[in-house]
Design a protein around this motif. Structure first.
Motif, short mmCIF file in Angstrom:
data_model
loop_
_atom_site.label_atom_id
_atom_site.label_comp_id
_atom_site.label_asym_id
_atom_site.label_seq_id
_atom_site.Cartn_x
_atom_site.Cartn_y
_atom_site.Cartn_z
N LEU A 20 0.82 -1.29 0.16
CA LEU A 20 0.26 -0.23 0.07
C LEU A 20 1.02 1.35 0.15
N GLN A 21 2.15 1.33 0.85
CA GLN A 21 2.83 2.21 0.91
C GLN A 21 3.26 2.70 -1.03
N GLN A 22 3.93 1.58 -1.19
CA GLN A 22 4.25 1.99 -2.17
C GLN A 22 2.97 2.36 -3.22
N GLU A 23 3.10 1.26 -3.26
CA GLU A 23 1.41 1.67 -4.48
C GLU A 23 1.13 3.78 -4.68
N ARG A 24 1.10 4.16 -3.33
CA ARG A 24 0.27 5.52 -2.91
C ARG A 24 1.61 6.21 -3.61
N ALA A 25 2.59 5.98 -3.46
CA ALA A 25 3.92 6.48 -3.43
C ALA A 25 3.96 6.93 -5.40
N LYS A 26 3.76 6.09 -5.78
CA LYS A 26 4.00 5.63 -6.97
C LYS A 26 2.38 6.82 -7.85
N ALA A 27 1.64 6.63 -6.70
CA ALA A 27 0.05 6.99 -7.51
C ALA A 27 1.10 8.24 -7.32
N LYS A 28 1.45 8.92 -6.12
CA LYS A 28 2.05 10.68 -5.60
C LYS A 28 2.69 10.57 -7.36
N ARG A 29 4.06 9.66 -7.47
CA ARG A 29 4.79 10.24 -8.76
C ARG A 29 4.13 10.71 -9.90
N LEU A 30 2.80 9.98 -10.65
CA LEU A 30 1.99 10.41 -11.57
C LEU A 30 1.21 11.54 -11.60
N VAL A 31 0.83 12.48 -10.30
CA VAL A 31 0.25 13.36 -9.78
C VAL A 31 1.05 14.35 -9.87
N THR A 32 2.63 14.31 -9.42
CA THR A 32 3.77 14.68 -9.30
C THR A 32 4.32 15.21 -10.08
N GLU A 33 4.83 14.47 -10.73
CA GLU A 33 5.83 14.77 -11.81
C GLU A 33 5.45 14.50 -13.57
N ALA A 34 4.92 13.38 -13.56
CA ALA A 34 3.94 13.62 -14.97
C ALA A 34 3.59 14.69 -14.96
N GLU A 35 3.24 14.51 -16.77
CA GLU A 35 2.77 16.21 -17.44
C GLU A 35 0.95 16.06 -17.17
N GLN A 36 0.45 16.68 -17.41
CA GLN A 36 -1.38 16.12 -16.42
C GLN A 36 -2.06 15.85 -17.74
N ASN A 37 -2.07 15.05 -18.80
CA ASN A 37 -2.57 14.47 -19.45
C ASN A 37 -2.32 13.35 -19.40
N PHE A 38 -3.64 12.96 -20.20
CA PHE A 38 -3.65 11.20 -20.28
C PHE A 38 -2.44 10.67 -21.25
N GLY A 66 -16.41 3.69 -11.30
CA GLY A 66 -15.59 2.00 -12.03
C GLY A 66 -14.54 2.41 -10.00
N VAL A 67 -14.14 1.31 -10.36
CA VAL A 67 -13.45 0.19 -9.23
C VAL A 67 -12.07 -0.47 -9.69
N ASP A 68 -10.99 0.10 -8.84
CA ASP A 68 -9.25 -0.22 -9.56
C ASP A 68 -9.21 -1.16 -8.05
N ILE A 69 -8.07 -1.64 -7.82
CA ILE A 69 -7.18 -1.97 -6.40
C ILE A 69 -6.16 -1.23 -6.66
N ALA A 70 -5.79 -0.67 -7.73
CA ALA A 70 -4.58 0.64 -8.18
C ALA A 70 -5.27 1.67 -7.99
N LEU A 71 -4.32 2.06 -7.25
CA LEU A 71 -4.53 3.75 -7.37
C LEU A 71 -3.69 4.54 -8.38
N ARG A 72 -2.67 3.59 -8.48
CA ARG A 72 -2.12 4.31 -9.94
C ARG A 72 -2.91 4.72 -11.22
N TRP A 73 -3.63 3.76 -11.13
CA TRP A 73 -4.24 3.71 -12.51
C TRP A 73 -5.73 4.70 -12.50
N LEU A 74 -6.18 4.70 -10.98
CA LEU A 74 -7.39 5.13 -10.90
C LEU A 74 -6.67 6.81 -11.34
N VAL A 75 -5.76 7.40 -10.92
CA VAL A 75 -5.31 8.81 -10.79
C VAL A 75 -5.10 9.53 -12.43
#
Length: 345
Positions: free
Chosen positions: A55-73, A144-153
């Motif tokens: 869970l900790q690693q997964e939330r950290a990866k989701a955070k990287r997607l939100v804060t480091e990636a260009e915000q388009n799909f 929509g439901v998914d176990i991966a927060l990284r996909w949901l962001v």
């Protein structure tokens, strides 16, 4: 666009099934005193993560997607595969094409399921939201439901760009935060391969369906004689587990099947019957290609060849059992498969 990700108050505790109370930044269970955070506008009801990350690693990866990636799909999807070490570039290209083709593919699936304006629709294992985009053309109550927060962001960004309203929830489908009998239509594309327990997942999906509701699901067939959709290895499902793992790792660099359930239509029908779900339709997986040509040329050729074969009556029946993928519709209804038969469409 408005994303209904933090305002719902009908959620139940995945652990004890008590109705939750919505707080400023989390949901609270009064019975077991458990708190479920809202992260990046998405309620996180997980008690465990998926097998790949904690869970900790997964939330950290989701955070990287939100804060480091260009915000388009598209850019977020590219960045996801850049920071995912166990997906080789060739496989990443194929996976991205799969996501981009999602809405087109889902249009066909939803048509077979018969989704209409009055439905309350859930895509279980929604990933990047292809089925949610397609469902928005038919109904307004979309989840929509998914176990991966990284996909949901990533999904959240995609829906924002499309101007689509949906409720996104991070949860283990085996312990869903929804009331029993809440949904009239559910889709589950390539979900069962990625859960901890196929049996428990079917029980949970059956519980979420209203009486008379329908579940459409699709998956890769363990007993495929040809190339597996992701590994491109022939008849890989017939190998014993340890030998299969060594083979895939040696030939593809990484064992992409290490956490995958290899399933078959016969197994799903048996498990579903025990969960009160009855097969109403069984077919080889029907594929709809997008017009942009996202798939590599060889993949497009293989898909088109497969679809030609799938339309031939005799071979169509054979493909259900030894073809690369299957789809089926399960209904929560009083009649059984034995009494009515299965429509092998």
């Amino acid at each position: 666009m408005r994303l209904n990700t933090g305002g719902e108050n009908f959620f139940v505790c995945p652990q004890c099934r008590t109705k939750l109370s919505a707080q400023t930044d989390h949901y609270q269970c009064s019975r077991c005193n458990r708190e479920y955070p809202v992260i990046f506008g998405i309620a996180d009801f997980r008690i465990r993560s998926d097998p790949y990350l904690s869970l900790q690693q997964e939330r950290a990866k989701a955070k990287r997607l939100v804060t480091e990636a260009e915000q388009n799909f598209s850019a977020m999807l590219d960045y996801y595969y850049e920071i995912t070490d166990d997906v080789p570039p060739a496989l990443a290209t194929r996976y991205k094409a799969y996501h981009l083709n999602g809405p087109r593919q889902a249009q066909q699936s939803l048509a077979r399921l018969g989704v209409s304006s009055g439905d309350v629709f859930l895509d279980a294992g929604c990933g990047t939201g292809g089925a949610l985009i397609a469902a928005a053309e038919h109904c307004s109550h979309i989840y929509g439901v998914d176990i991966a927060l990284r996909w949901l962001v990533i999904c959240q960004q995609r829906l924002k760009e499309q101007g689509i309203t949906a409720t996104l929830v991070c949860a283990d489908i085996e312990a869903p935060p929804f009331p029993d009998g809440y949904f009239s239509k559910i889709t589950a594309t390539d979900l069962l391969e990625n859960v901890y327990s196929v049996d428990n997942t079917l029980v949970a999906l059956g519980r979420l369906l209203k009486t008379g509701g329908k579940l459409w699901l699709a998956g890769s067939n363990k007993f495929c004689l040809g190339p597996h959709p992701s590994t491109r290895l022939w008849a890989v499902g017939y190998f014993p587990g340890k030998l299969r793992s060594r083979l895939v790792k040696r030939l593809r660099g990484v064992d992409s099947l290490r956490f995958i359930n290899l399933i078959s239509p016969g197994r799903i029908i048996r498990y579903a019957r025990q969960s009160g779900l009855h097969a109403q339709m069984l077919s080889p997986r029907m594929v709809a290609l997008d017009e942009e040509g996202h798939y590599p040329a060889i993949d497009r050729l293989l898909i088109k060849t497969y679809m030609l074969v799938a339309r031939l009556p005799v071979l169509r029946q054979l493909l259900i059992w030894v073809g690369p993928a299957f789809e089926m519709i399960l209904g929560k209804s009083p009649y059984s498969m034995e009494s009515k038969g299965v429509d092998q469409a």
